[in-house]
Design a protein around this motif. Structure first.
Motif, PDB file in Angstrom:
ATOM      1  N   THR A 150       0.217   9.950   8.005  1.00  0.00           N
ATOM      2  CA  THR A 150       1.248   9.540   8.602  1.00  0.00           C
ATOM      3  C   THR A 150       1.836   8.036   8.762  1.00  0.00           C
ATOM      4  O   THR A 150       3.039   7.786   8.954  1.00  0.00           O
ATOM      5  CB  THR A 150       1.611  10.197  10.178  1.00  0.00           C
ATOM      6  OG1 THR A 150       0.649   9.406  10.915  1.00  0.00           O
ATOM      7  CG2 THR A 150       1.093  11.519  10.155  1.00  0.00           C
ATOM      8  N   LEU A 151       1.051   7.237   8.194  1.00  0.00           N
ATOM      9  CA  LEU A 151       1.150   5.739   8.453  1.00  0.00           C
ATOM     10  C   LEU A 151       2.088   5.418   7.015  1.00  0.00           C
ATOM     11  O   LEU A 151       1.655   6.148   6.153  1.00  0.00           O
ATOM     12  CB  LEU A 151       0.049   4.951   8.294  1.00  0.00           C
ATOM     13  CG  LEU A 151      -0.933   5.179   9.823  1.00  0.00           C
ATOM     14  CD1 LEU A 151      -2.171   4.501   9.668  1.00  0.00           C
ATOM     15  CD2 LEU A 151      -0.101   4.732  11.056  1.00  0.00           C
ATOM     16  N   VAL A 152       3.030   4.597   7.222  1.00  0.00           N
ATOM     17  CA  VAL A 152       3.568   3.945   5.869  1.00  0.00           C
ATOM     18  C   VAL A 152       2.978   3.005   5.334  1.00  0.00           C
ATOM     19  O   VAL A 152       2.506   1.933   5.922  1.00  0.00           O
ATOM     20  CB  VAL A 152       4.968   3.267   6.438  1.00  0.00           C
ATOM     21  CG1 VAL A 152       5.637   2.808   5.312  1.00  0.00           C
ATOM     22  CG2 VAL A 152       5.763   4.399   7.395  1.00  0.00           C
ATOM     23  N   PRO A 153       2.409   3.379   3.976  1.00  0.00           N
ATOM     24  CA  PRO A 153       1.619   2.236   3.354  1.00  0.00           C
ATOM     25  C   PRO A 153       2.109   0.653   3.133  1.00  0.00           C
ATOM     26  O   PRO A 153       1.139  -0.070   3.534  1.00  0.00           O
ATOM     27  CB  PRO A 153       1.305   2.932   2.088  1.00  0.00           C
ATOM     28  CG  PRO A 153       1.599   4.440   2.083  1.00  0.00           C
ATOM     29  CD  PRO A 153       2.607   4.362   3.411  1.00  0.00           C
ATOM     30  N   THR A 154       3.151   0.611   3.037  1.00  0.00           N
ATOM     31  CA  THR A 154       3.707  -0.902   2.965  1.00  0.00           C
ATOM     32  C   THR A 154       3.760  -1.437   4.109  1.00  0.00           C
ATOM     33  O   THR A 154       3.509  -2.597   4.289  1.00  0.00           O
ATOM     34  CB  THR A 154       5.153  -0.749   2.371  1.00  0.00           C
ATOM     35  OG1 THR A 154       5.921   0.101   3.251  1.00  0.00           O
ATOM     36  CG2 THR A 154       4.989  -0.470   0.784  1.00  0.00           C
ATOM     37  N   ASP A 155       3.968  -0.702   5.220  1.00  0.00           N
ATOM     38  CA  ASP A 155       4.018  -1.259   6.617  1.00  0.00           C
ATOM     39  C   ASP A 155       2.526  -1.631   7.033  1.00  0.00           C
ATOM     40  O   ASP A 155       2.021  -2.812   7.675  1.00  0.00           O
ATOM     41  CB  ASP A 155       4.657  -0.362   7.785  1.00  0.00           C
ATOM     42  CG  ASP A 155       6.050  -0.313   7.552  1.00  0.00           C
ATOM     43  OD1 ASP A 155       6.591  -1.018   6.726  1.00  0.00           O
ATOM     44  OD2 ASP A 155       6.507   0.623   8.250  1.00  0.00           O
ATOM     45  N   LEU A 156       1.736  -0.728   6.607  1.00  0.00           N
ATOM     46  CA  LEU A 156       0.175  -1.054   6.929  1.00  0.00           C
ATOM     47  C   LEU A 156      -0.290  -2.218   6.156  1.00  0.00           C
ATOM     48  O   LEU A 156      -0.917  -3.041   6.661  1.00  0.00           O
ATOM     49  CB  LEU A 156      -0.832   0.156   6.824  1.00  0.00           C
ATOM     50  CG  LEU A 156      -1.998   0.138   7.290  1.00  0.00           C
ATOM     51  CD1 LEU A 156      -2.422  -0.353   8.688  1.00  0.00           C
ATOM     52  CD2 LEU A 156      -3.000   1.381   6.840  1.00  0.00           C
ATOM     53  N   ALA A 157       0.192  -2.144   4.968  1.00  0.00           N
ATOM     54  CA  ALA A 157      -0.114  -3.449   4.189  1.00  0.00           C
ATOM     55  C   ALA A 157       0.182  -4.950   4.768  1.00  0.00           C
ATOM     56  O   ALA A 157      -0.663  -5.644   4.814  1.00  0.00           O
ATOM     57  CB  ALA A 157       0.122  -3.039   2.630  1.00  0.00           C
ATOM     58  N   SER A 158       1.366  -4.634   5.140  1.00  0.00           N
ATOM     59  CA  SER A 158       1.859  -6.012   5.833  1.00  0.00           C
ATOM     60  C   SER A 158       1.026  -6.289   6.800  1.00  0.00           C
ATOM     61  O   SER A 158       0.768  -7.729   7.048  1.00  0.00           O
ATOM     62  CB  SER A 158       3.289  -5.808   6.053  1.00  0.00           C
ATOM     63  OG  SER A 158       3.879  -5.922   4.795  1.00  0.00           O
ATOM     64  N   GLU A 159       0.759  -5.347   7.842  1.00  0.00           N
ATOM     65  CA  GLU A 159       0.045  -5.607   9.022  1.00  0.00           C
ATOM     66  C   GLU A 159      -1.557  -6.243   8.656  1.00  0.00           C
ATOM     67  O   GLU A 159      -2.036  -7.192   9.354  1.00  0.00           O
ATOM     68  CB  GLU A 159      -0.009  -4.352   9.644  1.00  0.00           C
ATOM     69  CG  GLU A 159      -0.811  -4.410  11.027  1.00  0.00           C
ATOM     70  CD  GLU A 159      -1.388  -3.066  11.622  1.00  0.00           C
ATOM     71  OE1 GLU A 159      -2.184  -2.899  12.427  1.00  0.00           O
ATOM     72  OE2 GLU A 159      -0.454  -2.033  11.258  1.00  0.00           O
ATOM     73  N   LEU A 160      -2.080  -5.582   7.477  1.00  0.00           N
ATOM     74  CA  LEU A 160      -3.497  -5.898   7.506  1.00  0.00           C
ATOM     75  C   LEU A 160      -3.555  -7.435   6.733  1.00  0.00           C
ATOM     76  O   LEU A 160      -4.317  -8.305   6.788  1.00  0.00           O
ATOM     77  CB  LEU A 160      -4.123  -4.859   6.491  1.00  0.00           C
ATOM     78  CG  LEU A 160      -4.325  -3.491   6.822  1.00  0.00           C
ATOM     79  CD1 LEU A 160      -5.010  -2.551   6.064  1.00  0.00           C
ATOM     80  CD2 LEU A 160      -5.252  -3.714   8.080  1.00  0.00           C
ATOM     81  N   ILE A 161      -2.344  -7.780   5.931  1.00  0.00           N
ATOM     82  CA  ILE A 161      -2.527  -8.973   5.240  1.00  0.00           C
ATOM     83  C   ILE A 161      -2.153 -10.099   6.565  1.00  0.00           C
ATOM     84  O   ILE A 161      -2.815 -10.995   6.434  1.00  0.00           O
ATOM     85  CB  ILE A 161      -1.418  -8.965   4.499  1.00  0.00           C
ATOM     86  CG1 ILE A 161      -1.583  -8.097   3.094  1.00  0.00           C
ATOM     87  CG2 ILE A 161      -1.091 -10.542   3.871  1.00  0.00           C
ATOM     88  CD1 ILE A 161      -0.547  -7.749   2.224  1.00  0.00           C
ATOM     89  N   ALA A 162      -1.204  -9.866   7.443  1.00  0.00           N
ATOM     90  CA  ALA A 162      -0.982 -10.673   8.454  1.00  0.00           C
ATOM     91  C   ALA A 162      -2.027 -10.833   9.297  1.00  0.00           C
ATOM     92  O   ALA A 162      -2.497 -11.987   9.809  1.00  0.00           O
ATOM     93  CB  ALA A 162       0.153 -10.050   9.304  1.00  0.00           C
ATOM     94  N   LEU A 163      -3.158  -9.882   9.461  1.00  0.00           N
ATOM     95  CA  LEU A 163      -4.363  -9.775  10.346  1.00  0.00           C
ATOM     96  C   LEU A 163      -5.205 -10.815   9.591  1.00  0.00           C
ATOM     97  O   LEU A 163      -5.858 -11.691  10.239  1.00  0.00           O
ATOM     98  CB  LEU A 163      -4.822  -8.546  10.516  1.00  0.00           C
ATOM     99  CG  LEU A 163      -6.387  -8.274  11.105  1.00  0.00           C
ATOM    100  CD1 LEU A 163      -6.292  -9.020  12.585  1.00  0.00           C
ATOM    101  CD2 LEU A 163      -6.942  -7.164  10.971  1.00  0.00           C
TER     102      LEU A 163
END
Length: 207
Positions: A150-163
């Motif tokens: 259910t997670l949005v891949p592009t949103d999660l990608a941005s979150e992980l890069i920011a982390l």
């Protein structure tokens, strides 16, 4: 006096290493070609023979580092099917061995927010490319049940890069944080949540 005459490829690598250190320490605007030439042990005209200006030099440094990261990932996972956890942890562990290059990218990425900075377009393209690469890994993991679908891949990608970017910045400070340990714990929570979601979905279908 010019340094020992070296083959062209070896000299260029020497220049890139010295330039990376200089840009990491003082940024693009604070670094001069004369400083880089001194570090290498060549004259400024000798340096310009390889790189015509400072703009070309910093772009060559950044591109070389990105190419090295790509080669590292290809060699690490040549015979494997890495999850996004494997992929990001491999990058983190490599970065932990090269603080000067992490500092270079941290400093230059911040400077490049200025549209007039020579690396502005480089970092615009780089973040688009990395977001897409991470999002693709996330999608593959979702298909294999490793990550909550259910997670949005592009949103999660941005979150992980920011982390990762934020952890790298704190790692460069004193006292440093253990960026790879923190990243691993966050990624493990991500995959653990997928397992919980899968079990809950199975329970609902059995009801």
């Amino acid at each position: 006096m010019e340094g020992l005459r070296l083959p062209r490829t070896q000299r260029r690598q020497q220049i890139l290493a010295a330039a990376a250190q200089a840009f990491a320490e003082t940024g693009f605007h604070g670094t001069s070609l004369a400083d880089v030439a001194t570090r290498v042990g060549v004259s400024q005209p000798g340096l310009l023979h390889h790189y015509p200006n400072k703009q070309a030099l910093i772009l060559a440094v950044l591109e070389e580092r990105d190419e090295e990261d790509s080669r590292h990932l290809e060699e690490t996972f040549r015979e494997a099917d890495p999850s996004v956890v494997d992929w990001l942890m491999a990058l983190c562990e490599k970065n932990a061995t090269q603080p000067e290059l992490v500092q270079l990218f941290t400093v230059t990425a911040a400077e490049s927010l200025d549209p007039a900075h020579p690396a502005h377009e480089f970092f615009q393209r780089r973040y688009r490319r990395i977001r897409q690469a991470v999002a693709t890994r996330v999608e593959l993991d979702q298909q294999k049940g490793r990550i909550d679908p259910t997670l949005v891949p592009t949103d999660l990608a941005s979150e992980l890069i920011a982390l990762m970017d934020g952890l790298q910045l704190q790692w460069l400070m004193r006292p440093p944080v253990d960026m790879c340990a923190i990243l691993r714990r966050r990624l493990e929570r991500l995959t653990a949540a997928a397992g919980v979601a899968a079990r809950q979905g199975g329970a609902r279908s059995d009801a």
